[in-house]
Design an enzyme around this catalytic site. Structure first.
Site, PDB file in Angstrom:
ATOM      1  N   ASP A  75      -5.959  -7.400   4.766  1.00  0.00           N
ATOM      2  CA  ASP A  75      -7.147  -6.925   4.062  1.00  0.00           C
ATOM      3  C   ASP A  75      -7.996  -8.123   3.629  1.00  0.00           C
ATOM      4  O   ASP A  75      -9.202  -8.183   3.860  1.00  0.00           O
ATOM      5  CB  ASP A  75      -6.688  -6.109   2.840  1.00  0.00           C
ATOM      6  N   ASP A 122     -11.900  -9.745   5.252  1.00  0.00           N
ATOM      7  CA  ASP A 122     -13.147  -9.945   4.492  1.00  0.00           C
ATOM      8  C   ASP A 122     -13.560 -11.413   4.538  1.00  0.00           C
ATOM      9  O   ASP A 122     -14.735 -11.749   4.710  1.00  0.00           O
ATOM     10  CB  ASP A 122     -12.977  -9.549   3.015  1.00  0.00           C
ATOM     11  N   ASP A 154      -2.603 -18.275   2.287  1.00  0.00           N
ATOM     12  CA  ASP A 154      -3.493 -19.118   1.467  1.00  0.00           C
ATOM     13  C   ASP A 154      -4.093 -20.242   2.307  1.00  0.00           C
ATOM     14  O   ASP A 154      -5.302 -20.477   2.306  1.00  0.00           O
ATOM     15  CB  ASP A 154      -2.762 -19.665   0.232  1.00  0.00           C
ATOM     16  N   LYS A 187       2.849 -14.331   3.657  1.00  0.00           N
ATOM     17  CA  LYS A 187       3.214 -15.201   2.536  1.00  0.00           C
ATOM     18  C   LYS A 187       4.743 -15.309   2.532  1.00  0.00           C
ATOM     19  O   LYS A 187       5.412 -15.055   1.521  1.00  0.00           O
ATOM     20  CB  LYS A 187       2.636 -14.622   1.234  1.00  0.00           C
ATOM     21  N   TYR A 203       0.800  -1.225   0.000  1.00  0.00           N
ATOM     22  CA  TYR A 203       0.000   0.000   0.000  1.00  0.00           C
ATOM     23  C   TYR A 203       0.835   1.279   0.000  1.00  0.00           C
ATOM     24  O   TYR A 203       0.425   2.290   0.554  1.00  0.00           O
ATOM     25  CB  TYR A 203      -0.937   0.006   1.218  1.00  0.00           C
TER      26      TYR A 203
HETATM   27  C1  IPM Z   1     -10.473  -1.747   3.248  1.00  0.00           C
HETATM   28  C2  IPM Z   1     -10.674  -1.419   1.803  1.00  0.00           C
HETATM   29  C3  IPM Z   1      -9.579  -0.478   1.350  1.00  0.00           C
HETATM   30  C4  IPM Z   1      -8.261  -1.201   1.512  1.00  0.00           C
HETATM   31  C5  IPM Z   1      -9.796   0.059  -0.070  1.00  0.00           C
HETATM   32  C6  IPM Z   1     -11.091   0.793  -0.220  1.00  0.00           C
HETATM   33  C7  IPM Z   1      -8.664   0.944  -0.519  1.00  0.00           C
HETATM   34  O1  IPM Z   1     -10.706  -2.584   1.054  1.00  0.00           O
HETATM   35  O2  IPM Z   1     -10.526  -0.827   4.083  1.00  0.00           O
HETATM   36  O3  IPM Z   1     -10.304  -2.904   3.591  1.00  0.00           O
HETATM   37  O4  IPM Z   1      -7.834  -1.947   0.638  1.00  0.00           O
HETATM   38  O5  IPM Z   1      -7.654  -1.034   2.571  1.00  0.00           O
HETATM   39 MN    MN Z   2     -10.708  -4.421   2.252  1.00  0.00          MN
END
Ligand code: IPM
Ligand code: MN
Length: 380
Positions: free
Chosen positions: A261, A265, A237, A204, A157
């Site tokens: 990240d 999710d 993974d 990783k 990032y």
């Molecule tokens: C998050 C989102 C952001 C990230 C995006 C919107 C840039 O996916 O906050 O997890 O990748 O950090």
């Molecule tokens: Mn995200």
């Protein structure tokens, strides 16, 4: 020391951001009323839609307001025009095109040094999952309760991408300083939770040299400074399938930015989906709280999106502010908001489509009102 008043900057952003944040702020105001706290809330219009109109992601002086806030709360960023996501132009204000809304999310994380992104993966009782399009309960509440700590300032990032031999290369940066502070944050959290006293490092490192360094620093800090904790390791993974199969194994997970990240999710899947998943971007001096879902343009303006992630972001903010300022009113308010959300989820009536299906769905604003209503009696 408790403060006389708390200055909160609210960044509604794009898509469903403004509507879910509206419900979060409704709950914040209800908590303010009940516990007599005095929040000064300033909303700043921003994000991709603002950029599309003004060629800047927010009005001048907005970053300085974020910098002087006691805490920041964000809706979501990401705007589409004719079905295409809006990116900034090269050089304006970043060298590379970036998602418009970058200033709010990545800019604040990096410039305010919000180095730990705290993402709880916690399944509340009564929550069903959308599996094969059907709402079923698959995982057991109590067996999904861990926290992902995502390093929040570096890894992939850095915002840089360079030309190379007819292609592009995006660097992965891991520094000792950023790694030491985020792993310490994770180790301290494991002590504070006092559950399994275990921290799992997810990376990783079998392929990426910089991740190998992350893992070495994790091991070094863990062994030298936290001998009471168990150190555990997983490649990202493999971790993705373990967190689905055996979420109960995990207590605190720490990861570089990009794997963090992704696994946050993925973890949200086991806890009722993105409609319930929250993140606190925490530094030593500043913090910003946000639902981890995106701006979901196709649901925007329909009063349909689940506001509970935004409401739980407010809950996390109250808890952080209360701890930081030793303000019992805020800690009690945080506990009460979490109880109210947990109650609503276990009753299973006033919830949005993602949790109870389109037919029985309540609106976004109904859910916000139902949580706020439960904050009217001072029973704890
Ligand atoms: C998050 C989102 C952001 C990230 C995006 C919107 C840039 O996916 O906050 O997890 O990748 O950090
Ligand atoms: Mn995200």
């Amino acid at each position: 020391m408790p403060k006389q008043s708390y200055y909160i900057v609210a960044l509604p952003g794009d898509g469903i951001g403004p509507e879910v944040l509206h419900e979060g702020l409704r709950v914040l105001r209800a908590a303010d009323e009940l516990f007599q706290i005095d929040f000064q809330i300033e909303e700043i219009e921003c994000g991709g839609h603002y950029y599309a109109e003004h060629e800047t992601e927010w009005p001048d002086g907005s970053f300085e307001k974020c910098e002087s806030a006691d805490a920041i709360i964000l809706g979501a960023v990401g705007h589409e025009v004719d079905g295409k996501t809006v990116f900034t132009k090269p050089g304006k204000p970043y060298p590379e095109p970036q998602l418009a809304g970058f200033a709010q999310v990545i800019g604040n994380r990096q410039k305010l040094d919000l180095y730990a992104n705290v993402r709880p993966v916690k399944l509340y009782a009564g929550v069903k999952h959308k599996i094969h399009g059907e709402l079923k309960q698959v995982w057991e509440p109590g067996k999904v309760d861990y926290v992902v700590i995502r390093e929040n300032t570096e890894d992939a990032y850095t915002g840089q991408t360079n030309e190379v031999d007819g292609g592009k290369v995006t660097p992965i940066l891991i520094t000792r300083k950023a790694t030491e502070r985020v792993v310490r944050f994770a180790f301290n959290l494991a002590r504070k939770r006092n559950q399994q006293l275990k921290v799992t490092c997810v990376d990783k490192s079998n392929i990426i040299g910089a991740h190998r360094f992350f893992r070495e620093v994790f091991r070094e800090v863990g062994q030298n400074e936290f001998p009471d904790l168990k150190l555990d390791y997983a490649y990202v993974d493999a971790f993705c399938q373990w967190q689905i199969r055996n979420p109960e194994w995990y207590d605190v997970v720490v990861a570089p930015n990009l794997p963090g990240d992704i696994v946050s999710d993925n973890g949200a899947t086991t806890a009722g989906g993105l409609g319930l998943a929250v993140g606190g971007n925490i530094g030593d001096e500043h913090a910003m709280f946000e639902p981890i879902h995106g701006s979901a343009p196709k649901h925007a303006g329909k009063d349909k999106a689940n506001p509970l992630a935004a409401i739980l972001s407010v809950q996390m903010m109250l808890d952080w502010l209360g701890t930081r300022h030793e303000d019992d009113r805020l800690l009690r308010a945080a506990a009460k908001v979490e109880d109210a959300v947990a109650q609503l989820l276990s009753e299973g009536k006033t919830l949005t489509y993602d949790l109870i299906g389109e037919e029985k769905a309540s609106r976004c604003s109904d859910v916000g009102a139902a949580v706020a209503e439960r904050l009217q009696k001072p029973d704890r």
